[in-house]
Every structure is written in C-alpha cells, then in structure tokens.
Enzyme design. Structure first.
Site, short mmCIF file in Angstrom:
data_model
loop_
_atom_site.label_atom_id
_atom_site.label_comp_id
_atom_site.label_asym_id
_atom_site.label_seq_id
_atom_site.Cartn_x
_atom_site.Cartn_y
_atom_site.Cartn_z
N CYS A 2 0.83 -1.20 0.00
CA CYS A 2 0.00 0.00 0.00
C CYS A 2 0.87 1.25 0.00
CB CYS A 2 -0.91 0.02 1.22
SG CYS A 2 -1.93 -1.46 1.38
N ARG A 27 1.53 1.51 -5.95
CA ARG A 27 1.67 0.59 -4.82
C ARG A 27 0.36 -0.10 -4.46
NH1 ARG A 27 6.43 1.11 -1.93
NH2 ARG A 27 5.45 0.03 -0.21
N TRP A 76 -3.68 -1.78 -1.46
CA TRP A 76 -3.68 -3.08 -2.12
C TRP A 76 -4.24 -4.05 -1.09
CZ3 TRP A 76 -1.67 -8.04 -1.61
CH2 TRP A 76 -1.70 -8.83 -2.77
N ASN A 102 0.51 -0.04 6.08
CA ASN A 102 0.97 -0.95 5.03
C ASN A 102 1.63 -2.13 5.73
OD1 ASN A 102 2.00 -2.18 2.71
ND2 ASN A 102 3.85 -0.93 2.74
N GLY A 103 1.22 -3.34 5.39
CA GLY A 103 1.79 -4.53 6.02
C GLY A 103 0.71 -5.52 6.40
N GLU A 486 10.78 -13.67 -19.16
CA GLU A 486 10.43 -12.27 -18.94
C GLU A 486 9.38 -11.79 -19.94
OE1 GLU A 486 10.44 -8.35 -17.40
OE2 GLU A 486 10.80 -10.35 -16.59
N LYS A 490 5.72 -10.32 -18.79
CA LYS A 490 5.22 -9.00 -19.17
C LYS A 490 3.83 -9.10 -19.79
CE LYS A 490 8.02 -6.52 -17.47
NZ LYS A 490 7.91 -7.52 -16.46
N GLU A 493 1.14 -10.09 -17.16
CA GLU A 493 0.94 -9.03 -16.17
C GLU A 493 -0.02 -7.96 -16.66
OE1 GLU A 493 4.83 -8.26 -13.41
OE2 GLU A 493 5.06 -7.79 -15.53
N HIS A 509 8.86 -31.89 -24.58
CA HIS A 509 8.56 -32.59 -23.33
C HIS A 509 7.25 -32.09 -22.71
CE1 HIS A 509 12.49 -34.61 -23.18
NE2 HIS A 509 12.94 -33.50 -23.73
N LYS A 608 3.37 -2.51 -7.19
CA LYS A 608 4.76 -2.37 -7.62
C LYS A 608 5.73 -3.04 -6.65
CE LYS A 608 7.94 -0.68 -10.31
NZ LYS A 608 8.09 -1.25 -11.67
#
Length: 613
Positions: A2, A27, A76, A102-103, A486, A490, A493, A509, A608
């Site tokens: 957050c 955030r 968040w 936040n936490g 990566e 991307k 996301e 496989h 983030k």
C-alpha cells in the site's frame, strides 16, 4: 504494497496529500482515503472510497478537507475486500485518532477478540483496524501520541508501516515501521511521511529513511526518531538525486511506454558511471566486499522475485561464462524456506528494484545467518535491502512508476554484465584484453536499443494482429531462456493473457501438445551457437500450424521462409543479446494490452512493491 502519505506543516494538507498519493498509486489501487485534523471543529474528518484515487479526488472536490495535519492511503487489499469500510484511514471508537497502514498484522484475530471483549467496536474486516483501537486503549491522560503508538505496537506481530494523527495533538504526525518501508521528508515549516520517495519529489529533497523498529514524531519544525523501545536514534539525512520529471509522463500516454523508451539513456548512464573513461576499469563505489574475498568465493547464489529473478537468471549465464564459477538462482520465497546449503564460501547476490521485497529480505537474512556475504543490486538508496547487505551496487534507473518493470530490468541485467566482467578481472578467469573487448561491445548496446525503438510501429502492427489469441508460448535457448520467461511475464501481467516462458529444448517434453492454430508462439532466435536448434523448434511449430512471431537478427533471411512475422534486432555478440531482445518483448506486451483495452500502468491485482509475504 500500500501507499502512505502524511503531512504536517503550515500549508493546507489536502493538496499535498493528494499529490503525494497520486505518485504512489502504483503501490495499490483497490481503494484510497484521507484524514485531516480540522482545527476549526477540533475533529478528525475522513474521506475515502473504493476504486482508484480519481474516485477519492471527486469526493474531495465536493467535500474538501481544510487543515494542516493529515494522512492518506492507497490500498492493495489483503484482509477484507476493496470497499468503503475496509478503505484506510481507520478510526478509533471516538473518531479522534486516524491511522493508515501498510503490512500485515499476523495476530490481529486474537487482538481483535480481546479488544471487542473490552468494548471496542470494529467497522472493517481489516487487520489494520486493531492497531488504531490499541492506540486508543493506551492514549489517555497525559500520555503523548507517540508513546501510545509505541505501547500499541509492542502488542502486534507482523509487518507494518503506519501513519497516525490525533485531534488532541493537532500539530503532530507519528510514523513507525517494521518490515515495510517508510520515509520522512524534511522540509521548511513542514515535514512529510511516505512509503516511497516519489511521493515527496514535488516538495522536498532531504529525506530520512526509517530503519526497522523505528518510530518518528513529526511537527512542522521538528523531526525526532527513536527505537520502538524509546532509545533515541541519531537522524541521518539523505539527499534525493531523482529528477521529478522521471516520475511524470511528460506527454507519453502511459508510464510503461515512457519507461521502455528511457532504457537506452538508463543503460548509457550506467556505463558512464561504472566504467572509467581513461582506463576502461569497472568500479563500484559501494561494493564494500574485498577483492580477496571475491576471489576466494567458491559459488554464487542469486535470490530475487519476479522480473528481478529473470535478471538473476541472466546473471547466472553471464557470470558462469565470464568467471567459470557455479551460480545458482533461487526464487526468494523458496530459498528462505529450504535450508539452503550455503556458507562463508558463498556470495549471495540479492536483486530487488525497491529494496523492500519481503521474501528477498527474508532470503538475505537466511543467507547472512549461514555466514554468506550479501551483495545487493538495488535501485533505492537507503532501502532495507541496502541496510542489511554487506555491499550494494545501485542500478540508478530512477523512479519506475509502471507496475510492470521494464527499465529496472534492463538496469539489473546491465549490472550483471558489469559485475561478471569485474569478477572476471578479480579472479583472472579471462584476459584483460578480452574484458576490454567485451566492454567495448557493451558500450554499443544503448545505440542498438535505440535502433530497436525506431521500429515501434511495425512491432505495434504485429502486436495488434495477434492480440486476439487466447494464450502465448515464449521460447528461448541459452542466455535467452530468461528472456522467454520475462516476455511471458510481461504479457500476462498487463494483458491478462495466459502466457508461458519455456526453454525451447523442453518444447517436446510437453508444451508441443498445446500448439495449434489458436495459439501464438514467440520464438527468440537471434544469431547464436544455438540458432540452428531454434530453427528446428520453429519448423516443428510450423508443421503443427502454430502461429509464430520470431525475434531474429538483422540480415537473417532464413527466418523469413519459416514465418511472415519477424521482428529484427541489430547484430550483437550472443552474450549481450538479452539486453537487446527484451525491448521488442516489452513492446509486444504493451501494444497487445493497449489493443485489448487494459490498464497497462495499473494492472489488476498487482502492486509495484511486494512488501508482504
């Protein structure tokens, strides 16, 4: 996760808080809120709303808050769905104390039960609300707010960064942290709290990074910091070196595309900062680990999460090739729980953009407990990771606002190249002449990135043409296997399309069963020692009617016979190809997401900086 902002000063708090909050929306953006002490009414007044900050902004326009001390929050969600009741700030029973957090409070259920038994009434489903009720419990008689906060936090277990105000002390703002970041902004006739530096860039240049287990008491003229047990802490002021323009769109439609286009400049800056022009020597000003210790290292372990993990995987290929030393790479959340076999002969490299990633911090503590030296690769001055490591190499990527990391990844990979070449010199694994040759090749990479960015319209056309596919497979070999991971990350996301990154040799496989005309396969196939192997993979996909998008080296005519969709990148030594091919992968993801109408800067369910486990 957050975002927290706090203000105390001689200006109206609302515009200051709102400005800072907007810079922290990366955030979390499930809900937002603000509390300000209204001096004319001797009351704490709150405005909050589910949804993004724009919803709160509309409320404040219709019902503004007038006062000089306040706190704000963008959420968040962890405990409790994103709704009005669960949005921060939270109030005590008398509505005289307001708190943002936040936490995660791990023992909140027991605390809540005990507080209810004592007569406290809860409104939300959050773990946060127990803290404000605990403060209320201890905040009586002549006890100052910071002492009540200290007494309350002694009861909680978990992680927190908090901001607290109370109507009884209208010119005071209290903040505290344990496991979640919190920064004090030091101004003239005003002081600030924030989860992250971007919130402060409009207002101050001097900051104090609170350490774990510290509490700050702010008035408009004074900043005091102490341990949670009351022991005073000497304040260390740092100067912010980031430019405010780096946290603004400056005409770009989204932060993500701006940050993609900033990568050549970022890479150029890293090369100029780290390579001496007169001698071509690589230097790291905060490495703080002796060359003799690095030379004696028998193995390297890299720990990271998400995009930083992929940068770490690139680092494995780079360092092993240049230094001939075994390198393992762990997802931090796995490393911390598997009792890893490391010791004083191991160098642990921890990679994190924010320096506050909870799992990576826990991995570092595990490594240090086992006697390993820790080297941080980080973007944020004064972060927890920097404080807890033996040495640090800063990436100097500037503030990255887009939630999906782009320029931070390039910066991290760039540091892996420089670190690999530096270690090769220390360990004498390759000749000085060879190192200088690699440095000269590396210096060409910013211009080669610019060449890729000149072709954004053709990449956009390919992206739009394939944006309807329901899933993607990304294939790479060797040092570009991490590039495949990566690229897939991307895309998933920001476009919400299921995507997998695979080592191309593993296709037979399992993943080959998924290939048909309804799936797109991105094949990373620059010129390399495994090029012919990649061509074979492409032929196998083609024979099964798979749709192929190839990333290939300029001048490669063979690839045109296999697929019409080719994104060409400039020719470069195979070792340095990841830092070039990542740009078209980022652009593909960006333009596919835009075509599908997705919010690329603030994708759903993501934040983030992941500061909770």
């Amino acid at each position: 996760m957050c975002g927290i902002v706090g203000y105390v000063g001689d200006k109206q708090a609302q515009p200051m808080l709102l400005s800072g909050l907007k810079r922290l929306e990366y955030r979390g953006y499930d809900s937002s809120g603000m509390a300000i002490i209204l001096p004319q009414k001797n009351a704490v007044s709150v405005r909050k709303s589910p949804g993004k900050i724009i919803a709160l902004e509309k409320i404040l326009k219709n019902k503004p808050l007038s006062g000089f001390t306040g706190i704000a929050h963008t959420r968040w969600a962890t405990h409790g769905e994103p709704n009005q009741a669960n949005a921060h700030p939270h109030l005590d029973c008398k509505e005289e104390i307001a708190l943002v957090h936040n936490g995660i409070i791990e023992n909140y259920a027991k605390l809540k039960h005990d507080l209810i038994q004592e007569g406290h009434k809860f409104i939300s489903q959050t773990d946060t609300e127990v803290i404000v009720h605990l403060i209320e419990k201890f905040y009586h008689n002549s006890i100052p707010l910071e002492e009540a906060v200290r007494m309350a936090l002694a009861k909680v277990e978990g992680s927190f960064a908090i901001g607290v105000i109370a109507k009884r002390e209208p010119g005071k703002l209290v903040g505290a942290r344990l496991g979640s970041p919190l920064v004090v902004g030091v101004g003239k006739n005003e002081n600030f709290l924030a989860s992250d530096v971007p919130a402060l860039l409009d207002f101050v240049q001097d900051v104090v990074y609170l350490g774990d287990g510290e509490i700050a008491t702010l008035t408009k003229d004074v900043v005091k910091v102490a341990k949670l047990d009351g022991e005073p802490v000497k304040i260390a002021i740092s100067r912010i070196v980031w430019d405010i323009s780096q946290a603004q769109k400056n005409g770009w439609p989204h932060f993500m595309i701006k940050e993609i286009n900033e990568q050549p400049k970022i890479l150029e800056g890293i090369l100029n900062q780290r390579i001496r022009k007169d001698t071509s020597e690589i230097f790291f000003e905060h490495l703080d680990i002796l060359s003799a210790e690095l030379a004696a290292t028998e193995k390297i372990n890299i720990v990271a999460c998400g995009t930083a993990y992929h940068a770490g995987l690139c680092g494995k290929y780079i360092i092993e090739e240049l230094c001939r030393i075994p390198v393992s790479v762990d997802v931090s959340s796995e490393f911390r729980y598997r009792d890893p076999l490391i010791g004083p002969d191991t160098l642990t490299i921890a990679v994190s953009q924010s320096g506050e990633t909870a799992d990576t911090l826990a991995a570092v503590r595990e490594a240090r407990k086992k006697g390993s030296k820790v080297l941080a690769v980080c973007n944020v001055l004064g972060s927890s990771l920097v404080r807890e490591s033996d040495g640090v190499i800063y990436t100097h990527a500037g503030p990255e606002i887009g939630v999906a990391s782009t320029k931070a990844y390039t910066a991290q990979v760039a540091i892996m190249y420089l670190l690999g070449l530096y270690l090769a010199g220390v360990r004498k694994s390759i000749s000085r002449e060879k190192i200088e040759t690699y440095i000269e090749i590396f210096k060409t990479c910013p211009q080669l990135q610019r060449e890729v960015l000149k072709h954004q319209e053709s990449i956009k056309a390919i992206a739009h043409k394939h944006s309807h596919f329901g899933s993607f497979l990304f294939l790479g070999r060797g040092i570009n296997y991490p590039s495949a991971l990566e690229g897939a990350l991307k895309l998933k996301e920001i476009s919400y399309i299921p995507a997998e990154g695979y080592a191309a040799g593993e296709m037979k496989h399992g993943p080959i069963a998924l290939i048909d005309e309804y799936r797109a396969v991105v094949c990373i196939a620059p010129q390399s020692k495994v090029y012919e192997k990649m061509v074979s993979n492409i032929q196998e996909i083609r024979s099964r009617h798979g749709t192929i998008i190839a990333i290939a080296t300029e001048g490669d005519d063979k690839i045109k016979d296999l697929t019409r969709e080719v994104i060409y990148t400039p020719k470069i030594d195979e070792l340095f190809s990841p830092i070039i091919v990542v740009l078209p992968l980022q652009l593909l993801a960006y333009h596919i997401a835009i075509k599908r109408g997705c919010d690329v800067d603030q994708p759903r369910n993501l934040a983030k900086s992941v500061t909770v486990e």
